[in-house]
Design a protein around this motif. Structure first.
Motif, PDB file in Angstrom:
ATOM      1  N   GLY A 228       0.800  -1.237   0.000  1.00 45.92           N
ATOM      2  CA  GLY A 228       0.000   0.000   0.000  1.00 45.92           C
ATOM      3  C   GLY A 228       0.822   1.271   0.000  1.00 45.92           C
ATOM      4  O   GLY A 228       0.572   2.185   0.779  1.00 45.92           O
ATOM      5  N   VAL A 229       1.804   1.356  -0.889  1.00 50.09           N
ATOM      6  CA  VAL A 229       2.750   2.488  -0.851  1.00 50.09           C
ATOM      7  C   VAL A 229       2.210   3.734  -1.565  1.00 50.09           C
ATOM      8  O   VAL A 229       1.374   3.623  -2.457  1.00 50.09           O
ATOM      9  CB  VAL A 229       4.115   2.096  -1.469  1.00 50.09           C
ATOM     10  N   PRO A 230       2.698   4.907  -1.176  1.00 49.87           N
ATOM     11  CA  PRO A 230       2.265   6.148  -1.825  1.00 49.87           C
ATOM     12  C   PRO A 230       3.075   6.418  -3.085  1.00 49.87           C
ATOM     13  O   PRO A 230       4.151   5.844  -3.263  1.00 49.87           O
ATOM     14  CB  PRO A 230       2.600   7.209  -0.771  1.00 49.87           C
ATOM     15  N   SER A 231       2.579   7.303  -3.944  1.00 50.34           N
ATOM     16  CA  SER A 231       3.348   7.678  -5.134  1.00 50.34           C
ATOM     17  C   SER A 231       4.495   8.586  -4.704  1.00 50.34           C
ATOM     18  O   SER A 231       4.383   9.307  -3.708  1.00 50.34           O
ATOM     19  CB  SER A 231       2.460   8.428  -6.121  1.00 50.34           C
ATOM     20  N   PRO A 232       5.594   8.571  -5.462  1.00 50.84           N
ATOM     21  CA  PRO A 232       6.709   9.476  -5.139  1.00 50.84           C
ATOM     22  C   PRO A 232       6.253  10.940  -5.120  1.00 50.84           C
ATOM     23  O   PRO A 232       6.689  11.719  -4.271  1.00 50.84           O
ATOM     24  CB  PRO A 232       7.708   9.221  -6.268  1.00 50.84           C
ATOM     25  N   PHE A 233       5.355  11.305  -6.030  1.00 50.63           N
ATOM     26  CA  PHE A 233       4.916  12.706  -6.085  1.00 50.63           C
ATOM     27  C   PHE A 233       4.182  13.111  -4.809  1.00 50.63           C
ATOM     28  O   PHE A 233       4.392  14.206  -4.270  1.00 50.63           O
ATOM     29  CB  PHE A 233       4.026  12.942  -7.317  1.00 50.63           C
ATOM     30  N   ASP A 234       3.306  12.211  -4.323  1.00 46.60           N
ATOM     31  CA  ASP A 234       2.604  12.523  -3.073  1.00 46.60           C
ATOM     32  C   ASP A 234       3.594  12.651  -1.915  1.00 46.60           C
ATOM     33  O   ASP A 234       3.438  13.518  -1.045  1.00 46.60           O
ATOM     34  CB  ASP A 234       1.545  11.456  -2.771  1.00 46.60           C
ATOM     35  N   CYS A 235       4.626  11.790  -1.898  1.00 46.83           N
ATOM     36  CA  CYS A 235       5.650  11.900  -0.847  1.00 46.83           C
ATOM     37  C   CYS A 235       6.337  13.261  -0.935  1.00 46.83           C
ATOM     38  O   CYS A 235       6.587  13.921   0.072  1.00 46.83           O
ATOM     39  CB  CYS A 235       6.702  10.798  -0.999  1.00 46.83           C
ATOM     40  N   TRP A 236       6.636  13.668  -2.146  1.00 45.98           N
ATOM     41  CA  TRP A 236       7.330  14.937  -2.370  1.00 45.98           C
ATOM     42  C   TRP A 236       6.469  16.111  -1.875  1.00 45.98           C
ATOM     43  O   TRP A 236       6.962  17.035  -1.239  1.00 45.98           O
ATOM     44  CB  TRP A 236       7.644  15.060  -3.871  1.00 45.98           C
ATOM     45  N   LEU A 237       5.177  16.033  -2.148  1.00 51.89           N
ATOM     46  CA  LEU A 237       4.271  17.099  -1.695  1.00 51.89           C
ATOM     47  C   LEU A 237       4.183  17.150  -0.165  1.00 51.89           C
ATOM     48  O   LEU A 237       4.214  18.227   0.435  1.00 51.89           O
ATOM     49  CB  LEU A 237       2.871  16.894  -2.282  1.00 51.89           C
ATOM     50  N   VAL A 238       4.084  15.988   0.479  1.00 56.85           N
ATOM     51  CA  VAL A 238       3.964  15.981   1.940  1.00 56.85           C
ATOM     52  C   VAL A 238       5.275  16.480   2.571  1.00 56.85           C
ATOM     53  O   VAL A 238       5.275  17.222   3.552  1.00 56.85           O
ATOM     54  CB  VAL A 238       3.578  14.578   2.491  1.00 56.85           C
ATOM     55  N   LEU A 239       6.400  16.102   1.961  1.00 57.03           N
ATOM     56  CA  LEU A 239       7.708  16.545   2.447  1.00 57.03           C
ATOM     57  C   LEU A 239       7.838  18.067   2.352  1.00 57.03           C
ATOM     58  O   LEU A 239       8.450  18.718   3.204  1.00 57.03           O
ATOM     59  CB  LEU A 239       8.805  15.860   1.615  1.00 57.03           C
ATOM     60  N   ARG A 240       7.231  18.629   1.334  1.00 53.74           N
ATOM     61  CA  ARG A 240       7.229  20.073   1.150  1.00 53.74           C
ATOM     62  C   ARG A 240       6.409  20.726   2.264  1.00 53.74           C
ATOM     63  O   ARG A 240       6.722  21.812   2.743  1.00 53.74           O
ATOM     64  CB  ARG A 240       6.589  20.353  -0.209  1.00 53.74           C
ATOM     65  N   ALA A 241       5.357  20.025   2.697  1.00 55.44           N
ATOM     66  CA  ALA A 241       4.434  20.593   3.676  1.00 55.44           C
ATOM     67  C   ALA A 241       4.927  20.484   5.116  1.00 55.44           C
ATOM     68  O   ALA A 241       4.681  21.374   5.932  1.00 55.44           O
ATOM     69  CB  ALA A 241       3.076  19.903   3.547  1.00 55.44           C
ATOM     70  N   THR A 242       5.627  19.392   5.436  1.00 51.98           N
ATOM     71  CA  THR A 242       6.041  19.222   6.842  1.00 51.98           C
ATOM     72  C   THR A 242       7.029  20.317   7.264  1.00 51.98           C
ATOM     73  O   THR A 242       7.162  20.593   8.452  1.00 51.98           O
ATOM     74  CB  THR A 242       6.678  17.835   7.091  1.00 51.98           C
ATOM     75  N   LYS A 243       7.689  20.942   6.297  1.00 48.30           N
ATOM     76  CA  LYS A 243       8.636  22.024   6.627  1.00 48.30           C
ATOM     77  C   LYS A 243       7.958  23.146   7.408  1.00 48.30           C
ATOM     78  O   LYS A 243       8.575  23.801   8.236  1.00 48.30           O
ATOM     79  CB  LYS A 243       9.247  22.596   5.345  1.00 48.30           C
ATOM     80  N   THR A 244       6.683  23.391   7.125  1.00 48.41           N
ATOM     81  CA  THR A 244       5.974  24.491   7.791  1.00 48.41           C
ATOM     82  C   THR A 244       5.006  23.988   8.863  1.00 48.41           C
ATOM     83  O   THR A 244       4.130  24.732   9.298  1.00 48.41           O
ATOM     84  CB  THR A 244       5.177  25.321   6.756  1.00 48.41           C
ATOM     85  N   LEU A 245       5.160  22.736   9.293  1.00 51.26           N
ATOM     86  CA  LEU A 245       4.191  22.173  10.238  1.00 51.26           C
ATOM     87  C   LEU A 245       4.075  23.011  11.515  1.00 51.26           C
ATOM     88  O   LEU A 245       2.967  23.314  11.962  1.00 51.26           O
ATOM     89  CB  LEU A 245       4.548  20.719  10.582  1.00 51.26           C
ATOM     90  N   ALA A 246       5.222  23.377  12.097  1.00 55.29           N
ATOM     91  CA  ALA A 246       5.180  24.131  13.361  1.00 55.29           C
ATOM     92  C   ALA A 246       4.461  25.473  13.166  1.00 55.29           C
ATOM     93  O   ALA A 246       3.616  25.863  13.977  1.00 55.29           O
ATOM     94  CB  ALA A 246       6.598  24.354  13.890  1.00 55.29           C
ATOM     95  N   LEU A 247       4.787  26.155  12.072  1.00 53.00           N
ATOM     96  CA  LEU A 247       4.153  27.457  11.797  1.00 53.00           C
ATOM     97  C   LEU A 247       2.654  27.309  11.625  1.00 53.00           C
ATOM     98  O   LEU A 247       1.857  28.075  12.173  1.00 53.00           O
ATOM     99  CB  LEU A 247       4.720  28.071  10.511  1.00 53.00           C
ATOM    100  N   ARG A 248       2.273  26.297  10.845  1.00 56.86           N
ATOM    101  CA  ARG A 248       0.845  26.098  10.592  1.00 56.86           C
ATOM    102  C   ARG A 248       0.096  25.698  11.856  1.00 56.86           C
ATOM    103  O   ARG A 248      -0.981  26.221  12.146  1.00 56.86           O
ATOM    104  CB  ARG A 248       0.645  25.021   9.503  1.00 56.86           C
ATOM    105  N   MET A 249       0.672  24.769  12.628  1.00 56.01           N
ATOM    106  CA  MET A 249      -0.040  24.287  13.816  1.00 56.01           C
ATOM    107  C   MET A 249      -0.245  25.406  14.829  1.00 56.01           C
ATOM    108  O   MET A 249      -1.284  25.494  15.481  1.00 56.01           O
ATOM    109  CB  MET A 249       0.697  23.105  14.463  1.00 56.01           C
ATOM    110  N   ARG A 250       0.759  26.264  14.977  1.00 54.59           N
ATOM    111  CA  ARG A 250       0.603  27.408  15.894  1.00 54.59           C
ATOM    112  C   ARG A 250      -0.540  28.302  15.429  1.00 54.59           C
ATOM    113  O   ARG A 250      -1.356  28.760  16.225  1.00 54.59           O
ATOM    114  CB  ARG A 250       1.916  28.210  15.979  1.00 54.59           C
ATOM    115  N   ALA A 251      -0.609  28.535  14.120  1.00 57.29           N
ATOM    116  CA  ALA A 251      -1.665  29.404  13.579  1.00 57.29           C
ATOM    117  C   ALA A 251      -3.043  28.740  13.735  1.00 57.29           C
ATOM    118  O   ALA A 251      -4.016  29.396  14.126  1.00 57.29           O
ATOM    119  CB  ALA A 251      -1.381  29.720  12.112  1.00 57.29           C
ATOM    120  N   HIS A 252      -3.121  27.429  13.447  1.00 50.40           N
ATOM    121  CA  HIS A 252      -4.391  26.694  13.614  1.00 50.40           C
ATOM    122  C   HIS A 252      -4.875  26.826  15.064  1.00 50.40           C
ATOM    123  O   HIS A 252      -6.043  27.115  15.320  1.00 50.40           O
ATOM    124  CB  HIS A 252      -4.196  25.206  13.305  1.00 50.40           C
TER     125      HIS A 252
END
Ligand SMILES: *Cc1c(COP(=O)(O)O)cnc(C)c1O
Length: 384
Positions: A228-252
């Motif tokens: 049940g593996v993800p596509s490389p592109f989806d991995c790339w997108l999530v990796l792009r997003a985790t960079k701002t996780l702390a910023l986003r979670m504080r704002a949420h």
């Protein structure tokens, strides 16, 4: 390293050939071998992919774990975790888990001989009472959806360890920024990365993280064998997003707390559920358990509130302009959901009543917009 530093760097180094700062998207199904069996460590796309590995190491670091395994969806992650068990094993699971999790265990895994007890895991005594000699896993979701009931991870972990069962925590609602179950003694933590980890509502994905080498070996086998593996592109997108996780979670969390307070004081609102409001029945546990890596605490972006009846809820939902009426959660845009007519419409009314999902319940996934705009939207929607 600190959480935000890990979020940006863990699992990633500049690409050696060109120096590309961003992990490349290795969109390939196979890899060239110098001679038969002489490969680089990469043989086939289901088994290994460098973009996926970067994502797995990144989220493993954020969850205070060592090994990560990415999947094509949150459900594929849960499916793989269930495959650690065998026919006859017994699982104690949080009643009122994510609907897909309930459906998966009852409609699929029970057919293969897994036994389930659905328990109010916020009550430690109830967990103890449900225990059987063949109990091999406790599956906890905290906070739950949409009632935001908390379970004490540390206490349940102690119980599971004494009795040789695995504790699995679905940490989707808080993300590792507000809760790190492995630090509290859980064996496995999992996510629907579709929600906060990706955070931009453009990927469906899942991940499982552990510190235990024995479990990592079995999960690596299952990830490849069940596939049940993800596509490389989806991995790339999530990796792009985790960079701002702390910023986003504080704002949420900042926006959600302001909105919870606003709703709490609104005459038309009967009740608000948000763990960081002092009125939440488990406020104390929220303060203790839902901690950022920097020591402060928070409850993320989910807020549940009650208006008097179905008609009022429908009226409010129809009038919202900025909040988008949609299922799912955890994205930068604010969403509103009316479980009785949307996510939980197929649950019989008596069952909904038992869980506490009344016709007047509205669930918000608070985004990162300007909070005054969000409050103004709720304000106009709650007017006659
Ligand atoms: C969405 C969700 C899941 C399922 O994840 P998918 O990515 O939709 O497969 C599991 N658990 C929780 C708490 C969720 O919110």
């Amino acid at each position: 390293m600190g959480f935000s530093t890990d979020a940006v760097h863990a699992g990633q180094t500049p690409e050696p050939r060109t120096g590309a700062v961003i992990t490349p998207l290795f969109q390939t199904s196979t890899y060239a071998q110098k001679g038969p069996g002489e490969h680089t460590g990469y043989e086939y796309g289901r088994t290994q992919n460098p973009t996926r590995e970067a994502l797995e190491q990144n989220i493993a670091a954020l969850e205070s774990g060592k090994y990560g395994f990415a999947f094509a969806s949150g459900m594929a992650a849960i499916n793989t975790v269930a495959q650690l068990l065998k026919a006859g094993d017994h699982v104690i699971a949080t009643e009122n888990v994510y609907g897909g999790t309930y459906r998966f265990f009852t409609k699929i895994m029970e057919k293969f001989g897994l036994r389930l007890s659905w328990v109010d895991t916020s009550d430690l005594e109830a967990v103890r009472t449900a225990w059987r000699p063949e109990t091999r896993m406790v599956f906890v979701e905290t906070p739950t959806n949409p009632m935001l009931v908390l379970s004490d991870i540390e206490q349940i972990a102690r119980l599971a360890r004494e009795r040789d069962a695995l504790l699995v925590v679905d940490n989707t609602f808080l993300s590792p920024y507000f809760q790190r179950p492995l630090e509290l003694g859980a064996d496995l933590v999992l996510h629907s990365t579709t929600k906060y980890l990706n955070g931009h509502s453009d990927v469906v994905g899942g991940i499982v993280v552990t510190r235990r080498e024995d479990l990592a070996e079995r999960l690596a086998f299952l990830q490849n064998a069940a596939g049940g593996v993800p596509s490389p592109f989806d991995c790339w997108l999530v990796l792009r997003a985790t960079k701002t996780l702390a910023l986003r979670m504080r704002a949420h969390a900042e926006n959600a707390l302001r909105i919870a307070q606003y709703l709490h004081d609104h005459p038309k609102v009967e009740r608000v559920l948000y763990p960081h409001l002092p009125s939440h029945p488990q406020h104390e546990l929220a303060l203790r358990q839902q901690k950022t890596p920097y020591g402060d605490s928070g409850s993320g972006g989910m807020v549940t509130f009650f208006v008097p009846d179905f008609a009022t809820a429908q009226h409010v939902m129809r009038r919202l302009k900025l909040f988008i009426v949609a299922e799912s959660l955890g994205g930068v845009e604010s969403l509103a959901c009316h479980p009785a007519s949307m996510t939980h419409a197929s649950v019989p009314p008596e069952m909904r009543a038992k869980i506490g999902i009344t016709d007047g319940l509205i669930r918000l996934s608070v985004g990162v917009e300007d909070v005054d705009d969000l409050i103004a939207d709720l304000d106009q929607a709650l007017r006659e």
